[in-house]
Motif scaffolding. Structure first.
Motif, PDB file in Angstrom:
ATOM      1  N   LEU A  75       0.842  -1.199   0.000  1.00 31.53           N
ATOM      2  CA  LEU A  75       0.000   0.000   0.000  1.00 31.53           C
ATOM      3  C   LEU A  75       0.879   1.251   0.000  1.00 31.53           C
ATOM      4  O   LEU A  75       1.596   1.515   0.960  1.00 31.53           O
ATOM      5  CB  LEU A  75      -0.933   0.034   1.220  1.00 31.53           C
ATOM      6  CG  LEU A  75      -1.910   1.205   1.171  1.00 31.53           C
ATOM      7  CD1 LEU A  75      -2.993   0.966   0.120  1.00 31.53           C
ATOM      8  CD2 LEU A  75      -2.544   1.470   2.529  1.00 31.53           C
ATOM      9  N   THR A  76       0.825   1.983  -1.086  1.00 31.53           N
ATOM     10  CA  THR A  76       1.589   3.236  -1.181  1.00 31.53           C
ATOM     11  C   THR A  76       0.622   4.412  -1.065  1.00 31.53           C
ATOM     12  O   THR A  76      -0.597   4.238  -1.177  1.00 31.53           O
ATOM     13  CB  THR A  76       2.287   3.326  -2.550  1.00 31.53           C
ATOM     14  OG1 THR A  76       1.266   3.278  -3.563  1.00 31.53           O
ATOM     15  CG2 THR A  76       3.269   2.175  -2.764  1.00 31.53           C
ATOM     16  N   ALA A  77       1.175   5.611  -0.890  1.00 31.17           N
ATOM     17  CA  ALA A  77       0.341   6.814  -0.828  1.00 31.17           C
ATOM     18  C   ALA A  77      -0.455   6.962  -2.125  1.00 31.17           C
ATOM     19  O   ALA A  77      -1.642   7.313  -2.112  1.00 31.17           O
ATOM     20  CB  ALA A  77       1.228   8.034  -0.604  1.00 31.17           C
ATOM     21  N   GLU A  78       0.191   6.643  -3.241  1.00 26.13           N
ATOM     22  CA  GLU A  78      -0.484   6.785  -4.541  1.00 26.13           C
ATOM     23  C   GLU A  78      -1.686   5.840  -4.645  1.00 26.13           C
ATOM     24  O   GLU A  78      -2.782   6.236  -5.055  1.00 26.13           O
ATOM     25  CB  GLU A  78       0.529   6.484  -5.665  1.00 26.13           C
ATOM     26  CG  GLU A  78      -0.062   6.647  -7.052  1.00 26.13           C
ATOM     27  CD  GLU A  78       0.884   6.199  -8.165  1.00 26.13           C
ATOM     28  OE1 GLU A  78       1.955   5.618  -7.859  1.00 26.13           O
ATOM     29  OE2 GLU A  78       0.529   6.418  -9.345  1.00 26.13           O
ATOM     30  N   ARG A 127      -4.370   7.384   5.985  1.00 27.78           N
ATOM     31  CA  ARG A 127      -4.993   8.541   6.650  1.00 27.78           C
ATOM     32  C   ARG A 127      -4.777   9.804   5.808  1.00 27.78           C
ATOM     33  O   ARG A 127      -5.713  10.563   5.564  1.00 27.78           O
ATOM     34  CB  ARG A 127      -4.373   8.764   8.029  1.00 27.78           C
ATOM     35  CG  ARG A 127      -5.019   8.007   9.136  1.00 27.78           C
ATOM     36  CD  ARG A 127      -6.294   8.720   9.657  1.00 27.78           C
ATOM     37  NE  ARG A 127      -6.763   8.081  10.866  1.00 27.78           N
ATOM     38  CZ  ARG A 127      -7.761   7.218  10.949  1.00 27.78           C
ATOM     39  NH1 ARG A 127      -8.431   6.879   9.870  1.00 27.78           N
ATOM     40  NH2 ARG A 127      -8.118   6.687  12.099  1.00 27.78           N
ATOM     41  N   ALA A 128      -3.525   9.989   5.384  1.00 22.72           N
ATOM     42  CA  ALA A 128      -3.196  11.195   4.614  1.00 22.72           C
ATOM     43  C   ALA A 128      -3.978  11.230   3.301  1.00 22.72           C
ATOM     44  O   ALA A 128      -4.281  12.305   2.774  1.00 22.72           O
ATOM     45  CB  ALA A 128      -1.697  11.248   4.351  1.00 22.72           C
ATOM     46  N   ALA A 129      -4.320  10.040   2.806  1.00 22.95           N
ATOM     47  CA  ALA A 129      -5.073   9.981   1.542  1.00 22.95           C
ATOM     48  C   ALA A 129      -6.558  10.257   1.774  1.00 22.95           C
ATOM     49  O   ALA A 129      -7.343  10.252   0.833  1.00 22.95           O
ATOM     50  CB  ALA A 129      -4.885   8.612   0.893  1.00 22.95           C
ATOM     51  N   GLY A 130      -6.955  10.439   3.030  1.00 26.36           N
ATOM     52  CA  GLY A 130      -8.351  10.805   3.310  1.00 26.36           C
ATOM     53  C   GLY A 130      -9.207   9.682   3.876  1.00 26.36           C
ATOM     54  O   GLY A 130     -10.414   9.865   4.039  1.00 26.36           O
ATOM     55  N   ALA A 178       4.084  -1.129   8.473  1.00 26.14           N
ATOM     56  CA  ALA A 178       2.630  -1.161   8.722  1.00 26.14           C
ATOM     57  C   ALA A 178       2.168   0.214   9.207  1.00 26.14           C
ATOM     58  O   ALA A 178       1.132   0.736   8.761  1.00 26.14           O
ATOM     59  CB  ALA A 178       2.295  -2.239   9.750  1.00 26.14           C
ATOM     60  N   GLU A 179       2.941   0.808  10.111  1.00 26.69           N
ATOM     61  CA  GLU A 179       2.567   2.142  10.612  1.00 26.69           C
ATOM     62  C   GLU A 179       2.591   3.181   9.484  1.00 26.69           C
ATOM     63  O   GLU A 179       1.693   4.019   9.377  1.00 26.69           O
ATOM     64  CB  GLU A 179       3.519   2.550  11.751  1.00 26.69           C
ATOM     65  CG  GLU A 179       3.218   1.770  13.019  1.00 26.69           C
ATOM     66  CD  GLU A 179       4.366   1.776  14.038  1.00 26.69           C
ATOM     67  OE1 GLU A 179       4.084   1.557  15.218  1.00 26.69           O
ATOM     68  OE2 GLU A 179       5.535   1.986  13.631  1.00 26.69           O
ATOM     69  N   ALA A 180       3.618   3.081   8.636  1.00 25.56           N
ATOM     70  CA  ALA A 180       3.726   4.040   7.525  1.00 25.56           C
ATOM     71  C   ALA A 180       2.543   3.879   6.565  1.00 25.56           C
ATOM     72  O   ALA A 180       1.990   4.882   6.075  1.00 25.56           O
ATOM     73  CB  ALA A 180       5.049   3.832   6.795  1.00 25.56           C
ATOM     74  N   ALA A 181       2.153   2.635   6.304  1.00 27.95           N
ATOM     75  CA  ALA A 181       1.024   2.399   5.383  1.00 27.95           C
ATOM     76  C   ALA A 181      -0.263   2.966   5.982  1.00 27.95           C
ATOM     77  O   ALA A 181      -1.083   3.573   5.276  1.00 27.95           O
ATOM     78  CB  ALA A 181       0.870   0.905   5.111  1.00 27.95           C
ATOM     79  N   PHE A 182      -0.425   2.772   7.287  1.00 27.83           N
ATOM     80  CA  PHE A 182      -1.616   3.314   7.955  1.00 27.83           C
ATOM     81  C   PHE A 182      -1.656   4.836   7.801  1.00 27.83           C
ATOM     82  O   PHE A 182      -2.677   5.417   7.426  1.00 27.83           O
ATOM     83  CB  PHE A 182      -1.604   2.930   9.444  1.00 27.83           C
ATOM     84  CG  PHE A 182      -2.801   3.417  10.208  1.00 27.83           C
ATOM     85  CD1 PHE A 182      -3.911   2.597  10.396  1.00 27.83           C
ATOM     86  CD2 PHE A 182      -2.840   4.708  10.721  1.00 27.83           C
ATOM     87  CE1 PHE A 182      -5.027   3.051  11.082  1.00 27.83           C
ATOM     88  CE2 PHE A 182      -3.952   5.169  11.415  1.00 27.83           C
ATOM     89  CZ  PHE A 182      -5.046   4.337  11.598  1.00 27.83           C
TER      90      PHE A 182
END
Ligand SMILES: C[S@@+](CC[C@H](N)C(=O)[O-])C[C@H]1O[C@@H](n2cnc3c(N)ncnc32)[C@H](O)[C@@H]1O
Ligand code: SF4
Length: 400
Positions: free
Chosen positions: A109-112, A157-160, A149-153
């Motif tokens: 899971l990436t930000a994109e 969140r940042a993605a809305g 895992a924390e970064a993906a979470f």
């Protein structure tokens, strides 16, 4: 895609499940229908077949919920993930749909991808964390770290995403209560909107089950698993999460409507390899292998490998087996009326036995687990399924 947010859908209407059968690794404990496939052209064929299957299999108005699961949907690259949602919105009217969940794994899971899924109408993300401890993650064959895992979470969140659920597992071989509680603390620090906490099962056919049989790994003492179970309930209740099902805890995001619909025997259509569907007592399951399923879908043939009409006794047994795990339990009179079958009389001796053991109690027409019964839920559910099997002999199913 646009979504309508409304009250609990209960067991009415039809849900849609989309199975994405690809994973980065095959985890040693997992018996789900998923495969490690290097050749990405298989993903394209999967998407083309999904398009074809949805075109013929989904003939409903808006689903009550959609669940894009796996496997690992987040493993698809951004262009293919986008295509998956295009395919979905081409065939499925989501205007009346209250929840669209996508399962994601931390390693992919990436930000994109999170932003893309959110923009495509995914309202709920379910992130498979399982553990934050490196040695446990390694033993489970997981492809991520706790930090990942924390970064993906946080990326989600940042993605809305304002409705993120975390999947965790306890009762891992050699796991201590302190380790599990540290996992819970680390998960809670992220302030997830929902949590699923599963007791590890050694599923036949998996690598870990083989290791267990060969003595290469030992299952935890039952008492240790039970301590972890109680610790989970205590800690999550204190943090404001409602235990609405044995393994599921609702925070600000509320229940998983899709699973709750399933636990209430709602109708659902499953598309993708190995996916099951259920409509008013008829259940069918797709071809499991990706190639065979895709061949059928692309040729315009039915994708089902098997179908069965459930006996009323089976339907009733499954209603009790699934429903007793929900905090509100089951309404026996309502199930009897829905299935037109004498549920109270046929399950009377099991229910009375469980009552005498102090495992279940009646509240009016409802039957629910007691605090003591929570840890015997599998056994209690198994007893009800046994009545269902006994009730299938000698008669033809009356209704479909
Ligand atoms: C099949 S996975 C799919 C989601 C995603 N691929 C992942 O790995 O997180 C769904 C969830 O089922 C749970 N699960 C799978 N196998 C299990 C087992 N043998 N025992 C307990 N829980 C299990 C895990 O928590 C997992 O997150
Ligand atoms: S647990 Fe998830 S990632 Fe692991 S094999 Fe099963 S579906 Fe794939």
């Amino acid at each position: 895609m646009s979504l309508r947010s409304d009250a609990d859908a209960g067991g009415t209407g039809t849900s849609l499940y989309v199975h994405v059968p690809f994973c980065v690794v095959k985890c040693g404990y997992c018996d789900f229908n998923s495969y490690v496939v290097e050749d990405q052209s298989v993903h394209d064929r999967f998407l083309a077949a999904l398009d074809a299957e949805l075109g013929s299999a989904w003939r409903e108005p808006s689903p009550v919920s959609v669940f894009v699961g796996g496997g690992t949907p987040s493993l698809l690259d951004p262009a293919r993930l986008q295509r998956l949602f295009e395919v979905l919105s081409r065939h499925v009217d989501l205007t009346g749909c209250s929840e669209v969940t996508m399962e994601a794994n931390p390693e992919s899971l990436t930000a994109e991808k999170a932003a893309l899924a959110r923009a495509a109408g995914v309202s709920r993300l379910s992130l498979g964390v399982q553990s934050f401890h490196p040695h446990h993650l390694r033993r489970l064959d997981r492809a991520h770290s706790g930090e990942r895992a924390e970064a993906a979470f946080l990326a989600a969140r940042a993605a809305g995403f304002d409705n993120i659920s975390l999947d965790l597992m306890f009762g891992l071989p050699g796991e201590t209560a302190a380790e599990w509680e540290a996992d819970l603390d680390r998960a809670l620090a992220l302030r997830p909107d929902h949590l699923s906490c599963y007791n590890l099962t050694f599923e036949p056919g998996t690598r870990m089950h083989r290791d267990l049989q060969r003595g290469l790994v030992a299952a935890n003492e039952q008492e240790i698993d039970r301590d972890m179970f109680w610790a989970t309930r205590g800690r999550l209740a204190a943090a404001g999460y409602e235990a609405y099902e044995i393994s599921n805890f609702a925070g600000r995001g509320g229940k998983c409507r899709h699973n709750d619909h399933y636990w209430q025997q709602g109708d659902y259509v499953g598309v993708g390899p190995g996916a099951s569907s259920h409509r008013r007592g008829v259940r069918w399951t797709n071809l499991k292998a990706v190639d065979a399923w895709a061949d059928a879908a692309l040729a315009g043939m039915p994708c089902a490998a098997s179908a069965e009409t459930l006996w009323p006794a089976q339907r009733a047994a499954e209603a009790l087996w699934l429903g007793i795990r929900r905090a509100t339990g089951i309404d026996l009179a309502q199930i009897a009326a829905r299935l037109d079958w004498p549920v109270q009389a046929r399950f009377a001796s099991e229910i009375e036995r469980h009552e005498r053991s102090g495992w279940v109690r009646r509240r009016g027409a409802r039957l629910e687990l007691t605090e003591q019964g929570l840890v015997f839920a599998d056994r209690i559910g198994g007893d009800y399924l046994g009545v269902g099997v006994a009730g299938t002999t000698g008669r033809v199913p009356a209704r479909a």
